[in-house]
Design an enzyme around this catalytic site. Structure first.
Site, mmCIF file in Angstrom:
data_model
loop_
_atom_site.group_PDB
_atom_site.id
_atom_site.type_symbol
_atom_site.label_atom_id
_atom_site.label_comp_id
_atom_site.label_asym_id
_atom_site.label_seq_id
_atom_site.Cartn_x
_atom_site.Cartn_y
_atom_site.Cartn_z
ATOM 1 N N SER A 137 0.830 -1.191 0.000
ATOM 2 C CA SER A 137 0.000 0.000 0.000
ATOM 3 C C SER A 137 0.879 1.261 0.000
ATOM 4 C CB SER A 137 -0.934 -0.037 1.213
ATOM 5 O OG SER A 137 -1.976 0.900 1.094
ATOM 6 N N ASP A 203 -7.469 -4.243 -7.620
ATOM 7 C CA ASP A 203 -7.096 -3.356 -6.516
ATOM 8 C C ASP A 203 -7.229 -1.883 -6.928
ATOM 9 O OD1 ASP A 203 -6.038 -2.127 -4.315
ATOM 10 O OD2 ASP A 203 -4.053 -3.058 -4.471
ATOM 11 N N HIS A 316 -7.086 -5.496 -2.513
ATOM 12 C CA HIS A 316 -5.922 -4.835 -1.917
ATOM 13 C C HIS A 316 -5.312 -5.684 -0.795
ATOM 14 C CE1 HIS A 316 -3.301 -1.481 -1.155
ATOM 15 N NE2 HIS A 316 -3.685 -1.365 0.110
#
Length: 633
Positions: A137, A203, A316
């Site tokens: 991330s 994602d 994600h």
């Protein structure tokens, strides 16, 4: 399987790269450490050594999303600490400053001091062979900046210290980081292969910054908090995430901007953030690796369009599942193709890539995906092979250059003492030698224009502009041939209709070669003083400056406006000083000082004008009756 001669198979290469990553512990170890650091040190980073490989992992730290547009602000990035990150190279005109996301840069700087100290200690350990920097991330953006600093630092100390450490950055679901100049700078430094960004099929995080997401501040904050909580408490991620209408709007909003970013013509939209490095797109069906910036954006759009708002949030957190399955999926994929393998290696690679992308069952997406992947196909030889072929072509055009050199020597030996530039400018001869020199001038121009065209079409390695062989060859060509182009320009009177050469007649290739040379000299050590005059004048535009100075001198003789006269004399004196400095430093060739060269005649004319000017000031009453409104300054 038949192989077409010289056929490039980038999808086979991508398949090999993806297979290599899946068959080594690099991906699995990197993801394991990302999950570990998220659970144990969510506001820090962790290191772990496995044999000669040191892993450094950054967590997906929650970053506050502002209520204005600041979350998409870009700021310049020239250096970190005392280490310059990029050399000041600009291959293309108008290439702006290197810029990165302001918030992510600030987050990185909060980690920088402890990270740098730990890296210096790790590199001091002789057992360290490789450093893998990873992050999930927003932690992926931090990892990228850390890897960038480390690559720059190793390059910075390479001339004085022998450090043999390889650097690889692996990110999972990382957001975009920098602008187009940032992406191109990494390519020019040959660091693209040091970055591998793993992006799952649906994602939303890697795709967020393609859109101006300010209106969705609340939804972004919710997503960041939810993802961070899932990483720190894995059991939380097993809960079903309720998708609100606002989150559906965010999904559709990002989709619309991705769609616009991939369109041509009126429907297209410029993008603020650009991909860099290699992208490993993973899905439940496999993985495909792409390194073309344009193709990366298109693949992001095509894969995202096959998902849903819920998938865009859940994906994600599913990188661990994709990484775990990769090896088995590649085996199954290859087995499934055994009965129907295309004859062409390119087509086979293309089929494998489409299967790996997870879009093989999406009928409407297959053709756009093929077109997207074909963008990365290089017709004919690879850039490296093109460079080798071009080097052979360069050796074939060297005789053209040599014939021009011989012509220069011949000019310098003539009894009229005009020199290389003026003899070519005033040529009245149709001798075979002059005709051959002029023909060679055009042949060399075609060769070097082709080099630039190939470089700008990405048909040559991105570092051609910094390779000594090409920088030196282009610089020598420029110094030798541009004076002849200037002579042609002024000899045919083109300046009277177009304007002076430097601003209105100079070919773009010379401006590009100037940048190559200046960038090289910016990092080179100072040369010792010359003991004799240069074989070629070191300013290839010197004669164009002489021609402008001649016009200034002629204008002085008839100009009556005192303010304009002051400007003309200022220009004349600046050129005179510049020329004398070149001569004092022996940075001109002998033809500049030839008795009847344009420069020598200009010097004599300037001396005569100054003597006349001095007489006018000393005995104004002798001259006033004859001036009749004209001013002799």
């Amino acid at each position: 399987m038949n192989m077409v001669p010289d056929e490039a198979s980038p999808f086979e290469t991508s398949e090999m790269l993806a297979t290599f990553l899946a068959s080594t512990p690099l991906l699995s170890e990197s993801w394991r450490l990302c999950t570990t650091v998220a659970a144990t040190a969510p506001r820090s980073f962790m290191t772990e050594q496995r044999g000669g490989v040191v892993y450094v992992a950054f967590p997906g730290v929650e970053m506050a999303v502002g209520s204005d547009s600041s979350w998409r602000n870009l700021v310049p990035l020239d250096s970190i600490g005392d280490v310059p990150l990029f050399s000041v190279r600009r291959n293309k005109e108008g290439d702006g400053p290197v810029m990165v996301h302001a918030g992510m840069l600030n987050l990185f700087l909060s980690f920088f001091e402890p990270f740098r100290n730990q890296m210096l200690a790790i590199m001091g350990n002789t057992n360290t062979k490789s450093i893998v920097i990873t992050g999930h991330s927003i932690g992926g953006a931090t990892a990228s900046l850390c890897a960038l600093w480390l690559l720059s630092y190793l390059h910075h100390i390479s001339s004085s210290v022998s450090v043999s450490v390889s650097v690889l950055c692996i990110t999972f679901g990382s957001p975009m980081l920098g602008n187009g100049s940032f992406s191109r700078a990494i390519l020019r430094e040959r660091w693209g292969g040091n970055f591998c960004h793993v992006v799952s099929k649906h994602d939303i995080m890697p795709r967020l910054l393609f859109a101006p997401i300010t209106p969705f501040t609340a939804q972004l904050n919710f997503l960041l908090q939810f993802w961070q909580l899932c990483m720190t408490a894995p059991g939380f991620g097993k809960l079903v995430v309720p998708i609100s209408d606002q989150q559906k709007e965010l999904f559709n909003f990002v989709m619309s901007y991705l769609d616009a970013a991939t369109q041509d013509g009126e429907g297209s939209a410029p993008i603020l953030f650009h991909p860099f490095g290699s992208y490993l797109f993973v899905s439940s069906e496999g993985a495909v690796c792409v390194d073309s910036s344009t193709a990366v954006v298109k693949m992001m759009h095509l894969m995202f369009a096959s998902g849903s708002p819920a998938c865009s949030v859940e994906d994600h957190l599913k990188y661990g599942e994709y990484v775990k399955k990769l090896s088995l999926q590649f085996l199954n994929q290859k087995n499934s193709m055994q009965g129907n393998i295309p004859d062409s290696s390119y087509e086979a690679g293309l089929e494998l890539a489409i299967q790996s992308s997870g879009l093989a069952n999406q009928e409407l997406a297959i053709e756009p995906t093929k077109e997207c992947l074909k963008m990365t196909r290089r017709m004919g030889p690879s850039p490296t092979k093109n460079a080798a072929n071009l080097a052979r072509t360069l050796s074939k055009v060297v005789p053209y250059r040599a014939e021009i050199e011989w012509y220069k020597v011949w000019c310098d030996q003539q009894v009229d003492q005009m020199g290389y530039y003026d003899l070519f400018k005033r040529r009245r001869s149709t001798s075979k030698m002059v005709m051959k020199v002029n023909m060679n001038r055009h042949k060399l121009a075609r060769f070097w224009n082709n080099v630039i065209d190939m470089l700008e079409r990405n048909e040559l390695p991105h570092d051609v502009a910094v390779r000594a062989k090409w920088v030196n060859a282009s610089h020598f060509y420029e110094l030798l041939v541009e004076p002849l182009d200037i002579a042609e320009y002024y000899g045919k009177g083109m300046h009277t209709t177009k304007g002076h050469y430097i601003h209105h007649g100079r070919e773009r290739r010379y401006e590009i070669f100037d940048r190559w040379w200046k960038d090289t000299m910016a990092t080179a050590e100072e040369n010792s003083e010359r003991s004799k005059f240069a074989s070629l004048t070191q300013d290839s535009c010197f004669w164009a400056r002489v021609e402008e100075a001649r016009e200034w001198l002629n204008s002085v003789r008839s100009e009556s406006d005192t303010s304009k006269l002051a400007v003309l004399w200022d220009n004349i004196e600046k050129f005179e000083k510049y020329a004398l400095e070149l001569i004092d430093n022996k940075e001109v060739s002998q033809d500049v000082l030839a008795k009847n060269s344009s420069y020598s005649i200009w010097v004599e004319d300037l001396r005569g004008l100054r003597e006349l000017r001095a007489k006018v000031k000393r005995f104004p009453h002798h001259f006033n009756p004859f001036l009749d409104g004209e001013v002799i300054p």
